[in-house]
Design an enzyme around this catalytic site. Structure first.
Site, PDB file in Angstrom:
ATOM      1  N   CYS A  69      60.805  35.167 -16.200  1.00  0.00           N
ATOM      2  CA  CYS A  69      59.716  34.757 -17.098  1.00  0.00           C
ATOM      3  C   CYS A  69      59.302  35.965 -17.935  1.00  0.00           C
ATOM      4  CB  CYS A  69      58.521  34.239 -16.298  1.00  0.00           C
ATOM      5  SG  CYS A  69      58.858  32.714 -15.428  1.00  0.00           S
ATOM      6  N   ARG A 100      61.779  38.428 -20.445  1.00  0.00           N
ATOM      7  CA  ARG A 100      62.459  38.376 -21.732  1.00  0.00           C
ATOM      8  C   ARG A 100      63.903  37.943 -21.515  1.00  0.00           C
ATOM      9  NH1 ARG A 100      58.502  37.592 -23.851  1.00  0.00           N
ATOM     10  NH2 ARG A 100      57.481  38.643 -25.582  1.00  0.00           N
ATOM     11  N   GLU A 104      65.685  31.851 -29.079  1.00  0.00           N
ATOM     12  CA  GLU A 104      64.730  30.761 -28.838  1.00  0.00           C
ATOM     13  C   GLU A 104      64.477  30.011 -30.128  1.00  0.00           C
ATOM     14  OE1 GLU A 104      61.288  32.312 -26.810  1.00  0.00           O
ATOM     15  OE2 GLU A 104      62.486  33.086 -25.174  1.00  0.00           O
ATOM     16  N   HIS A 131      59.749  28.766 -22.782  1.00  0.00           N
ATOM     17  CA  HIS A 131      58.843  29.914 -22.999  1.00  0.00           C
ATOM     18  C   HIS A 131      57.373  29.490 -22.861  1.00  0.00           C
ATOM     19  CE1 HIS A 131      58.593  34.084 -25.086  1.00  0.00           C
ATOM     20  NE2 HIS A 131      57.599  33.919 -24.236  1.00  0.00           N
ATOM     21  N   GLY A 182      55.339  30.622 -20.284  1.00  0.00           N
ATOM     22  CA  GLY A 182      54.566  31.527 -19.419  1.00  0.00           C
ATOM     23  C   GLY A 182      53.107  31.663 -19.844  1.00  0.00           C
ATOM     24  N   ALA A 183      52.896  31.844 -21.150  1.00  0.00           N
ATOM     25  CA  ALA A 183      51.530  32.094 -21.617  1.00  0.00           C
ATOM     26  C   ALA A 183      50.871  30.830 -22.155  1.00  0.00           C
ATOM     27  CB  ALA A 183      51.572  33.156 -22.705  1.00  0.00           C
TER      28      ALA A 183
HETATM   29  N1  LIG Z   1      57.029  34.267 -20.509  1.00  0.00           N
HETATM   30  C1  LIG Z   1      55.986  34.586 -21.236  1.00  0.00           C
HETATM   31  O1  LIG Z   1      55.401  33.762 -21.918  1.00  0.00           O
HETATM   32  C2  LIG Z   1      55.457  35.986 -21.218  1.00  0.00           C
HETATM   33  C3  LIG Z   1      56.301  37.057 -21.015  1.00  0.00           C
HETATM   34  N2  LIG Z   1      55.791  38.327 -21.005  1.00  0.00           N
HETATM   35  C4  LIG Z   1      56.752  39.405 -20.768  1.00  0.00           C
HETATM   36  O2  LIG Z   1      56.642  39.818 -19.398  1.00  0.00           O
HETATM   37  C5  LIG Z   1      57.087  41.175 -19.271  1.00  0.00           C
HETATM   38  C6  LIG Z   1      56.124  41.976 -18.412  1.00  0.00           C
HETATM   39  O3  LIG Z   1      54.849  42.046 -19.041  1.00  0.00           O
HETATM   40  P1  LIG Z   1      53.650  42.925 -18.428  1.00  0.00           P
HETATM   41  O4  LIG Z   1      53.642  42.812 -16.956  1.00  0.00           O
HETATM   42  O5  LIG Z   1      52.447  42.556 -19.209  1.00  0.00           O
HETATM   43  O6  LIG Z   1      54.135  44.383 -18.847  1.00  0.00           O
HETATM   44  P2  LIG Z   1      53.748  45.798 -18.197  1.00  0.00           P
HETATM   45  O7  LIG Z   1      54.024  46.829 -19.218  1.00  0.00           O
HETATM   46  O8  LIG Z   1      52.388  45.724 -17.591  1.00  0.00           O
HETATM   47  O9  LIG Z   1      54.834  45.945 -17.019  1.00  0.00           O
HETATM   48  C7  LIG Z   1      56.201  46.207 -17.248  1.00  0.00           C
HETATM   49  C8  LIG Z   1      56.696  47.020 -16.046  1.00  0.00           C
HETATM   50  O10 LIG Z   1      58.113  47.135 -16.111  1.00  0.00           O
HETATM   51  C9  LIG Z   1      58.452  48.443 -15.634  1.00  0.00           C
HETATM   52  N3  LIG Z   1      59.788  48.789 -16.109  1.00  0.00           N
HETATM   53  C10 LIG Z   1      60.172  49.109 -17.368  1.00  0.00           C
HETATM   54  N4  LIG Z   1      61.485  49.377 -17.407  1.00  0.00           N
HETATM   55  C11 LIG Z   1      61.946  49.202 -16.149  1.00  0.00           C
HETATM   56  C12 LIG Z   1      63.230  49.323 -15.573  1.00  0.00           C
HETATM   57  N5  LIG Z   1      64.287  49.688 -16.285  1.00  0.00           N
HETATM   58  N6  LIG Z   1      63.359  49.051 -14.258  1.00  0.00           N
HETATM   59  C13 LIG Z   1      62.282  48.688 -13.508  1.00  0.00           C
HETATM   60  N7  LIG Z   1      61.021  48.573 -14.007  1.00  0.00           N
HETATM   61  C14 LIG Z   1      60.865  48.831 -15.313  1.00  0.00           C
HETATM   62  C15 LIG Z   1      57.368  49.329 -16.214  1.00  0.00           C
HETATM   63  O11 LIG Z   1      57.265  50.560 -15.521  1.00  0.00           O
HETATM   64  C16 LIG Z   1      56.143  48.448 -16.023  1.00  0.00           C
HETATM   65  O12 LIG Z   1      55.497  48.724 -14.793  1.00  0.00           O
HETATM   66  C17 LIG Z   1      57.223  41.677 -20.713  1.00  0.00           C
HETATM   67  O13 LIG Z   1      58.593  41.612 -21.075  1.00  0.00           O
HETATM   68  C18 LIG Z   1      56.449  40.670 -21.557  1.00  0.00           C
HETATM   69  O14 LIG Z   1      56.890  40.600 -22.881  1.00  0.00           O
HETATM   70  C19 LIG Z   1      54.468  38.595 -21.127  1.00  0.00           C
HETATM   71  C20 LIG Z   1      53.569  37.562 -21.316  1.00  0.00           C
HETATM   72  C21 LIG Z   1      54.013  36.183 -21.444  1.00  0.00           C
HETATM   73  O1  LIG Z   2      52.715  33.478 -27.407  1.00  0.00           O
HETATM   74  C1  LIG Z   2      53.422  33.111 -26.472  1.00  0.00           C
HETATM   75  O2  LIG Z   2      53.328  32.015 -25.928  1.00  0.00           O
HETATM   76  C2  LIG Z   2      54.481  34.077 -25.936  1.00  0.00           C
HETATM   77  C3  LIG Z   2      53.879  35.001 -24.926  1.00  0.00           C
HETATM   78  C4  LIG Z   2      54.753  36.166 -24.672  1.00  0.00           C
HETATM   79  O3  LIG Z   2      55.933  36.050 -24.427  1.00  0.00           O
HETATM   80  C5  LIG Z   2      54.136  37.489 -24.737  1.00  0.00           C
HETATM   81  O4  LIG Z   2      52.898  37.573 -24.863  1.00  0.00           O
HETATM   82  O5  LIG Z   2      54.898  38.473 -24.645  1.00  0.00           O
END
Ligand SMILES: NC(=O)C1=CN([C@@H]2O[C@H](COP(=O)(O)OP(=O)(O)OC[C@H]3O[C@@H](n4cnc5c(N)ncnc54)[C@H](O)[C@@H]3O)[C@@H](O)[C@H]2O)C=CC1
Ligand SMILES: O=C(O)CCC(=O)C(=O)O
Length: 529
Positions: free
Chosen positions: A230, A232, A261, A281, A283-284
């Site tokens: 969930c 990227r 996407e 997509h 998640g949010a």
């Molecule tokens: N599915 C959806 O709708 C959503 C997806 N996302 C995605 O979720 C992901 C995580 O978001 P957050 O937790 O907010 O980010 P964050 O920045 O708080 O956490 C990311 C973590 O990954 C770690 N990291 C980076 N490279 C790494 C590697 N090579 N190996 C292991 N750990 C590594 C970092 O140290 C950090 O602790 C992002 O890709 C974001 O875009 C975020 C919100 C909604």
């Molecule tokens: O706007 C959205 O629903 C996508 C959320 C997301 O993937 C992000 O905030 O990184």
């Protein structure tokens, strides 16, 4: 003067209400063709978007009045930040508004995958029953491997612990203290892959995380592992999922995000596999998250348009620094040094000290931000910049200290970084030698001189004849040319350090061939390309 904001991509309507309260006019255009967007964008001071709109240099060239791009969400991979920065356009995001929703969606996907919920719903709705076919597995007492223990990874850990799962995590940029506090065992990636019954990833898509799971690592995975993404698209190699399932290595996969996407035709074929479940997509996509990010981004943009504050901004310090010629070379030096440090630091290090000499003392605060930016940009999902780098470092529990030194016996203006934990420290110093010429001048007490550029191979060796010849002939056999090199030693016949700039990137096998050489130790490969 009236201010106009354009709301794109189904941003929650509460966004327009917040702007109205701040006397800012907002037009909502959830669906708009690119050609029309190019025609109208010129009249807006700010735009708000989610992941559906791509802002590139070409679109920005039509946006003559644009001051701010606001992302209602975390990922800014659809915005060309360098292009916006060079046009003086602020880019903002809302890094935590959708954390809980995305964590909850991930937990839902884990349970849905374990109990075949989507497949069995389909069967019943189409008039079937098949209870035997949809036999599931408990998650209780199973091991959940979490790659990326940031905001979302942490919330997933806290929730799945309540389901009785054992938790492992791999995240070189989190601290043991944080992992301990939430009851997670921090391990190396291979260990995690071999022990996890379920794997969930919560990292950005970077060179390091791309294709983290593919046929290439099949023999490292615990047979029967279930995969959840969930974060990227592309962290799991999509075209390898069906082969991994057919070989019986992977029992199932749950995907919310995709490399393209909506997915391409080929990818839709993959998604038809009965062991793969998927959401578009989402998640949010909850009322709460969308409301939170919409309110947050509208307030942030209103404050910035009124020059009150620039909270959530990803590039504002960079904009003001673009015009300061005195500090610019040192900011570049600091960022490069941060990049190097991030690649050689001991895993899970949490103590960082920065020492500045000469002119660097005048800009120590921004130089620390630049070092942290260089270090963190390889690990953090939000675009790290001079504004938010320190915030992310502190959020991760890093202990930072800065000292200013009046002079150094060899260099007028010097930056030194010391980083590590209680057991292992690394120390590295660098200086500006001329325009665009940045050099490392000391590593762990060894004096060397090496330009901070390209691909660097660094190792310690015994100071005896033939060591350099052994390394250079091993590289030559693999058609790897040495562009420059620097040697440093403690004294005649003792320990020495060698750093070479190689003409291309090295793969693991090529690095292994250096590790294996007699008398060579502590091999590090650093990429600044
Ligand atoms: N599915 C959806 O709708 C959503 C997806 N996302 C995605 O979720 C992901 C995580 O978001 P957050 O937790 O907010 O980010 P964050 O920045 O708080 O956490 C990311 C973590 O990954 C770690 N990291 C980076 N490279 C790494 C590697 N090579 N190996 C292991 N750990 C590594 C970092 O140290 C950090 O602790 C992002 O890709 C974001 O875009 C975020 C919100 C909604
Ligand atoms: O706007 C959205 O629903 C996508 C959320 C997301 O993937 C992000 O905030 O990184």
């Amino acid at each position: 003067m009236s201010l106009n904001v354009l709301l794109l991509d189904n941003v929650d309507p509460v966004c327009a209400e917040v702007f109205k309260e701040r006397n800012i006019h907002a037009d909502q255009r959830p669906k708009i063709e690119l050609d029309e967007l190019k025609k109208i964008i010129g009249k807006y001071e700010a735009i708000v978007l989610r992941s559906g709109t791509t802002v590139d240099e070409e679109l920005l060239s039509h946006a003559e009045n644009l001051r701010i791009i606001g992302r209602a969400g975390v990922g800014v991979d659809n915005i060309d930040i360098p292009a916006a920065t060079s046009k003086g356009v602020l880019v903002m995001n809302t890094p935590d508004g959708n954390t809980i929703s995305t964590a909850e969606h991930t937990c839902g996907m884990i349970i849905a995958l374990a109990r075949n919920i989507p497949q069995s719903v389909d069967r019943v709705k189409s008039g079937g029953w098949d209870r035997k076919k949809f036999m599931g597995t408990e998650v209780h007492s199973k091991t959940l491997g979490i790659v990326g223990l940031g905001k979302i990874g942490t919330e997933v850990a806290l929730r799945m612990k309540q389901f009785g799962m054992d938790l492992l995590a791999y995240d070189p940029f989190t601290t043991q203290d944080h992992a301990k506090e939430i009851g997670v065992e921090l391990v190396e990636l291979d260990d995690l892959l071999g022990r996890s019954d379920f794997l969930t990833v919560h990292t950005p898509l970077t060179e390091k995380t791309k294709n983290m799971i593919s046929l290439d690592v099949a023999d490292k995975l615990k047979p029967g592992i279930r995969l959840v993404n969930c974060a990227r698209g592309g962290i799991y190699k999509e075209e390898d999922l069906v082969p991994l399932i057919e070989k019986g290595i992977v029992a199932g996969a749950a995907l919310d995000v995709y490399t393209t996407e909506p997915p391409t035709k080929e990818l839709y074929e993959t998604l038809k596999n009965p062991s793969i479940i998927c959401t578009p997509h989402l998640g949010a996509s909850t009322e709460e998250a969308q409301e939170k990010v919409a309110v947050q981004i509208a307030s942030q943009i209103s404050d910035a348009l009124e020059n009150k504050n620039y909270k959530g901004s990803l590039n504002s310090k960079s904009i003001s620094l673009l015009t300061n010629d005195e500090v610019q070379p040192y900011v570049e030096l600091a960022e490069k040094l941060g990049k190097v440090s991030g690649q050689i630091m001991p895993d899970n290090a949490n103590n960082f000290s920065f020492e500045y000499t000469g002119i660097c003392t005048k800009y120590s605060e921004v130089l620390t931000d630049a070092i942290l930016k260089g270090m963190l940009s390889q690990y953090v999902s939000e675009s790290v910049n001079l504004i938010n780098a320190r915030h992310y470092a502190l959020e991760r529990g890093f202990k930072l200290s800065e000292t200013n030194k009046s002079d150094d016996k060899n260099y007028n203006d010097l930056i030194t970084i010391k980083l590590g934990d209680s057991s292992e420290y690394k120390q590295i110093s660098a200086a500006v030698f001329g325009p665009g010429d940045y050099r490392i001048v000391e590593i762990d007490g060894f004096g060397i001189e090496l330009r901070l550029e390209g691909d660097i191979l660094m190792y310690q060796n015994l100071d005896k004849p033939g060591m350099l010849a052994a390394v250079s002939s091993t590289l030559a056999k693999q058609d790897i040319n040495i562009g420059a090199l620097s040697l440093g030693r403690e004294g005649k016949g003792s320990n020495a350090i060698t750093a070479v700039i190689v003409d291309r990137q090295l793969n693991n096998e090529e690095l292994d061939s250096i590790y294996k050489l007699d008398g060579v130790s502590n091999v590090k490969y650093i990429s600044l390309s």
